[in-house]
Design an enzyme around this catalytic site. Structure first.
Site, PDB file in Angstrom:
ATOM      1  N   HIS A   1       0.805  -1.214   0.000  1.00 16.37           N
ATOM      2  CA  HIS A   1       0.000   0.000   0.000  1.00 16.37           C
ATOM      3  C   HIS A   1       0.841   1.269   0.000  1.00 16.37           C
ATOM      4  O   HIS A   1       0.606   2.131  -0.835  1.00 16.37           O
ATOM      5  CB  HIS A   1      -1.070   0.028   1.086  1.00 16.37           C
ATOM      6  CG  HIS A   1      -2.066   1.092   0.755  1.00 16.37           C
ATOM      7  ND1 HIS A   1      -3.007   0.928  -0.239  1.00 16.37           N
ATOM      8  CD2 HIS A   1      -2.184   2.361   1.169  1.00 16.37           C
ATOM      9  CE1 HIS A   1      -3.674   2.060  -0.386  1.00 16.37           C
ATOM     10  NE2 HIS A   1      -3.208   2.938   0.449  1.00 16.37           N
TER      11      HIS A   1
ATOM     12  N   TYR B   1       1.753   5.381  -2.578  1.00 17.95           N
ATOM     13  CA  TYR B   1       2.057   6.787  -2.280  1.00 17.95           C
ATOM     14  C   TYR B   1       3.436   7.165  -2.808  1.00 17.95           C
ATOM     15  O   TYR B   1       3.715   8.340  -3.027  1.00 17.95           O
ATOM     16  CB  TYR B   1       1.902   7.065  -0.777  1.00 17.95           C
ATOM     17  CG  TYR B   1       0.473   6.826  -0.376  1.00 17.95           C
ATOM     18  CD1 TYR B   1      -0.541   7.629  -0.904  1.00 17.95           C
ATOM     19  CD2 TYR B   1       0.107   5.764   0.431  1.00 17.95           C
ATOM     20  CE1 TYR B   1      -1.858   7.386  -0.619  1.00 17.95           C
ATOM     21  CE2 TYR B   1      -1.219   5.515   0.724  1.00 17.95           C
ATOM     22  CZ  TYR B   1      -2.200   6.327   0.188  1.00 17.95           C
ATOM     23  OH  TYR B   1      -3.510   6.081   0.452  1.00 17.95           O
TER      24      TYR B   1
ATOM     25  N   HIS C   1     -10.177   0.695 -10.505  1.00 15.33           N
ATOM     26  CA  HIS C   1      -9.762   1.730  -9.554  1.00 15.33           C
ATOM     27  C   HIS C   1      -8.318   2.155  -9.798  1.00 15.33           C
ATOM     28  O   HIS C   1      -8.016   3.337  -9.906  1.00 15.33           O
ATOM     29  CB  HIS C   1      -9.928   1.209  -8.125  1.00 15.33           C
ATOM     30  CG  HIS C   1      -9.221   2.037  -7.094  1.00 15.33           C
ATOM     31  ND1 HIS C   1      -9.694   3.270  -6.698  1.00 15.33           N
ATOM     32  CD2 HIS C   1      -8.072   1.840  -6.407  1.00 15.33           C
ATOM     33  CE1 HIS C   1      -8.857   3.777  -5.801  1.00 15.33           C
ATOM     34  NE2 HIS C   1      -7.868   2.930  -5.613  1.00 15.33           N
ATOM     35  N   PHE C   2      -7.408   1.170  -9.909  1.00 14.78           N
ATOM     36  CA  PHE C   2      -6.007   1.621  -9.977  1.00 14.78           C
ATOM     37  C   PHE C   2      -5.599   2.092 -11.379  1.00 14.78           C
ATOM     38  O   PHE C   2      -4.544   2.692 -11.523  1.00 14.78           O
ATOM     39  CB  PHE C   2      -5.024   0.633  -9.325  1.00 14.78           C
ATOM     40  CG  PHE C   2      -4.898  -0.733  -9.928  1.00 14.78           C
ATOM     41  CD1 PHE C   2      -4.374  -0.915 -11.187  1.00 14.78           C
ATOM     42  CD2 PHE C   2      -5.272  -1.859  -9.192  1.00 14.78           C
ATOM     43  CE1 PHE C   2      -4.222  -2.183 -11.723  1.00 14.78           C
ATOM     44  CE2 PHE C   2      -5.131  -3.137  -9.719  1.00 14.78           C
ATOM     45  CZ  PHE C   2      -4.608  -3.298 -10.992  1.00 14.78           C
ATOM     46  N   HIS C   3      -6.453   1.856 -12.369  1.00 14.59           N
ATOM     47  CA  HIS C   3      -6.174   2.521 -13.651  1.00 14.59           C
ATOM     48  C   HIS C   3      -6.570   4.002 -13.592  1.00 14.59           C
ATOM     49  O   HIS C   3      -6.137   4.794 -14.421  1.00 14.59           O
ATOM     50  CB  HIS C   3      -6.849   1.803 -14.814  1.00 14.59           C
ATOM     51  CG  HIS C   3      -6.045   0.611 -15.280  1.00 14.59           C
ATOM     52  ND1 HIS C   3      -6.100  -0.608 -14.677  1.00 14.59           N
ATOM     53  CD2 HIS C   3      -5.124   0.482 -16.280  1.00 14.59           C
ATOM     54  CE1 HIS C   3      -5.267  -1.450 -15.273  1.00 14.59           C
ATOM     55  NE2 HIS C   3      -4.659  -0.813 -16.246  1.00 14.59           N
TER      56      HIS C   3
ATOM     57  N   ARG D   1     -10.881 -10.656 -11.539  1.00 14.12           N
ATOM     58  CA  ARG D   1      -9.657 -10.093 -12.084  1.00 14.12           C
ATOM     59  C   ARG D   1      -8.575 -11.175 -12.101  1.00 14.12           C
ATOM     60  O   ARG D   1      -8.826 -12.290 -11.672  1.00 14.12           O
ATOM     61  CB  ARG D   1      -9.202  -8.913 -11.232  1.00 14.12           C
ATOM     62  CG  ARG D   1      -8.906  -9.301  -9.797  1.00 14.12           C
ATOM     63  CD  ARG D   1      -8.529  -8.103  -8.948  1.00 14.12           C
ATOM     64  NE  ARG D   1      -7.182  -7.664  -9.248  1.00 14.12           N
ATOM     65  CZ  ARG D   1      -6.375  -7.076  -8.372  1.00 14.12           C
ATOM     66  NH1 ARG D   1      -6.776  -6.850  -7.143  1.00 14.12           N
ATOM     67  NH2 ARG D   1      -5.164  -6.683  -8.715  1.00 14.12           N
ATOM     68  N   ARG D   2      -7.386 -10.826 -12.618  1.00 12.56           N
ATOM     69  CA  ARG D   2      -6.210 -11.702 -12.616  1.00 12.56           C
ATOM     70  C   ARG D   2      -6.482 -13.054 -13.256  1.00 12.56           C
ATOM     71  O   ARG D   2      -6.040 -14.085 -12.761  1.00 12.56           O
ATOM     72  CB  ARG D   2      -5.736 -11.969 -11.187  1.00 12.56           C
ATOM     73  CG  ARG D   2      -5.068 -10.815 -10.520  1.00 12.56           C
ATOM     74  CD  ARG D   2      -4.692 -11.263  -9.129  1.00 12.56           C
ATOM     75  NE  ARG D   2      -3.902 -10.284  -8.423  1.00 12.56           N
ATOM     76  CZ  ARG D   2      -4.030 -10.061  -7.122  1.00 12.56           C
ATOM     77  NH1 ARG D   2      -4.912 -10.726  -6.420  1.00 12.56           N
ATOM     78  NH2 ARG D   2      -3.269  -9.178  -6.538  1.00 12.56           N
TER      79      ARG D   2
END
Lengths: 61, 596
Positions: free
Chosen positions: B228, B232, B379-381, B442-443
């Protein structure tokens, strides 16, 4: 022959200098308020997806 | 003043080298994107499904480790040198950490590429989340370790510059950009303890056959301890760009220096003790500790919401200085024709949307609904794939002239590039979220099984069309970016030289108003360490007590490999490469001719 120029930075577009005390970010307030309304509406939508749309592991009927 | 490349030619060389590595990784990782998307939605399958995982690993590692972090070190080197106004302490040391990072990147990449051929038993199809029981070749782990040691040395290099600057400037507050670099690196040192212990004590000895078994939950937990905060590490250089460069381009000044520093300190304190929120569905971790991570994660929204306010207020200040009026009309006077501004503004807009889907991920009950579905890649795209990647691409239009001395090839082409990225990602990411809510996993190369997924609104087929279309538009945007990059970087078809740049304007509320305690790095690291101990000690102890340090006899899983495109060697690939290169050169020439 190579010509020379400064890196573009839009410094020329500044018409007036606004200092700390004269500046009130009311436009930011307006945009933040709109974001707050959108997020609140999405949370209400999530309530339907999570609790009413299906039998989820979190809700035992 | 003179342009950075002229003021600090040696440092500019390192910055350029790091950016070149970063963009090479973007090219390789980005090229994997359409390949896997079109495979997954079953539109175009030119590889066997077994290769999907190799492609996915390359996509993940190249983009979220190499592209982002190489950019970070290059950009941070500029930030430290420029803001302290002093050269690197020893440029040979600077080249040493860049060299280590490059060597590590090369080793990890070769290990992943080995999965495409059966000529060697080297492979690393373990995805970016490389925890057990998936096992990679040791070359992969050694490569990643070398890469991370390189980043540690980079941090040490910047701290050394700062210490020497402090000696010569006693009593002065650290310049904002250097402050941001140092807080980021302190967070990174705390975060990488997790991945370093996972790799050095467990995964590497396991892949070398020194130990027979590992405890999968332990390596997962150690991975997410790092997994995580690493987000950042991608995001904080982007925050620096939004705080420092975006107001500059908008014609304004940063609203508050102190607020920017508080945000970075909050990230240092709160980034690490949240990793368990990626493990809500893992058995073996008590619910109470999952809840603790959930509440810590909600606290992390605070610095992002502070950023939303400060950055928008700083842009608005620029708009007002440019003559903007009213509640909304000021938006129209912003420099929307500048790709650097528009790209970053759109990246920020997408990040606001990502904030919402992130709140869903972080909430324990809602996470159960979307966990392991396509919602999460959706989300992470938005976060790393747009907020970070689009900002990096956009800032290049501002940054490149300063480090190369060459002008931007075409602002119009740049504008088309950032807009196509935005449109492509709106289509793809939104549809990914929606198929995720429909339950699509996913995956996996074949997400369909024998099950008919149903969308809440609209059909799954229509959403797949949007995903495929989005992916193709994103690929187009990437091609435009590289055409533009090559023409600008080398100053092709330009005789103009950039010889001067404006200094970064001072914040409205300057560093003299920032509380002195913000500079007390020892205090913030101590608070971060206490939070980490509180959140992680008992869960890790209980994982070890339950499963043993080296696990309950878990055998490694090495995914089967089928060679890409059905080729047993790499001989034919050369022809593909030559044909591809010829096509690319033709396309570059054609597009450049039209747009110039």
């Amino acid at each position: 022959m190579a010509t020379e120029q400064p890196a573009a930075d839009h410094t020329d577009d500044i018409q007036r200098e606004i200092g700390h005390d004269e500046y009130n970010p009311v436009g930011t307030l307006a945009l933040v308020f709109i974001y707050f309304v959108i997020v609140s509406m999405l949370w209400i939508f999530v309530y339907f997806v999570e609790f009413l749309g299906r039998i989820s592991p979190m809700v035992v009927f | 003043m003179g342009v950075f490349a002229d003021r600090y030619p040696d440092e500019a060389k390192v910055v350029r080298a790091a950016l070149a590595s970063s963009f090479l990784a973007l090219l390789i990782g980005g090229a994997m994107g359409p390949l896997q998307t079109l495979h997954r939605i079953d539109y175009l399958r030119i590889m066997p499904s077994e290769s999907y995982y190799t492609v996915l690993t390359l996509h993940g590692v190249a983009l979220v480790i190499l592209f982002t972090i190489f950019f970070l070190v290059g950009f941070y080197q500029w930030a430290v040198t420029d803001s302290l106004d002093r050269p690197a302490e020893d440029i040979r040391f600077t080249w040493l950490w860049y060299g280590l990072m490059s060597l590590g990147a090369l080793m990890a990449s070769l290990a992943i590429l080995g999965g495409f051929t059966d000529a060697t038993d080297i492979s690393a199809s373990v995805l970016f989340t490389f925890y057990a029981p998936l096992e990679a070749h040791w070359l992969f782990y050694v490569g990643l370790t070398t890469f991370i040691i390189g980043t540690w040395l980079a941090g040490a290099d910047w701290f050394r510059s700062w210490w020497n600057w402090k000696k010569e400037n006693k009593g002065e507050k650290t310049p904002l950009r250097t402050f941001m670099v140092l807080t980021t690196m302190l967070m990174w040192y705390l975060a990488t303890i997790g991945v370093a212990s996972a790799v050095l004590f467990f995964l590497l000895p396991w892949s070398l056959g020194i130990v027979d078994s590992v405890n999968p939950l332990l390596t997962r937990t150690l991975f997410w301890y790092f997994g995580h905060p690493v987000v950042y590490f991608w995001l904080l250089p982007v925050y620096m760009i939004w705080y420092v460069i975006l107001p500059q381009i908008a014609g304004g000044r940063l609203f508050s220096d102190a607020l920017a520093r508080i945000v970075f300190v909050l990230f240092l304190v709160l980034s690490v003790p949240v990793g368990i929120h990626h493990q809500y569905l893992d058995p073996g971790i008590a619910e109470g500790f999952k809840f603790l991570s959930a509440s810590n994660t909600m606290f992390l929204l605070l610095p992002s919401l502070l950023t939303a306010f400060t950055v928008v207020a700083s842009i608005e200040h620029g708009a007002r200085q440019r003559g903007g009026e009213g509640y909304f009309r000021w938006l129209t006077v912003l420099p929307w024709r500048n790709p650097a501004f528009t790209g970053m503004a759109l990246a920020g807009l997408m990040f606001a949307a990502a904030g919402f889907s992130g709140m869903v991920n972080a909430g324990m009950n809602l996470n159960y609904l979307v966990h392991n579905t396509m919602w999460v890649p959706g989300h992470f795209h938005l976060t790393v794939g747009t907020a970070v990647a689009l900002t990096i691409m956009a800032v290049t239009y501002w940054f490149l002239p300063r480090i190369t001395g060459n002008p931007i090839f075409s602002m119009r082409l740049g504008l088309v590039q950032v807009l196509t990225w935005f449109v492509g990602m709106v289509l793809m990411s939104n549809a990914m979220h929606r198929v995720g809510v429909g339950g699509e996993p996913r995956r996996t190369a074949d997400p369909f099984y024998d099950f008919e997924f149903e969308g809440v609104i609209g059909s799954i087929g229509e959403l797949h069309l949007q995903i495929g279309l989005g992916a193709l538009i994103l690929t187009l945007s990437l091609v435009l970016f590289f055409i533009h990059l090559i023409f600008s970087w080398f100053g092709i078809s330009s005789t103009t030289k950039i010889t001067s740049e404006a200094a970064i304007r001072k914040p409205l509320s300057g560093k003299e108003h920032a509380p002195a305690v913000l500079e007390n790095f020892r205090l913030w690291v101590a608070i971060a360490a206490v939070l980490i101990v509180l959140v992680y000690t008992i869960p890790i102890a209980s994982i070890i007590v339950d499963g043993g340090l080296f696990g309950p006899d878990v055998a490694p899983v090495r995914p089967d490999h089928a060679p890409l495109f059905g080729l047993s060697g790499l001989s034919l690939s050369t022809e593909w490469l030559v044909a591809g290169a010829a096509g690319a050169v033709g396309a570059i020439a054609a597009i450049a001719g039209v747009l110039r």
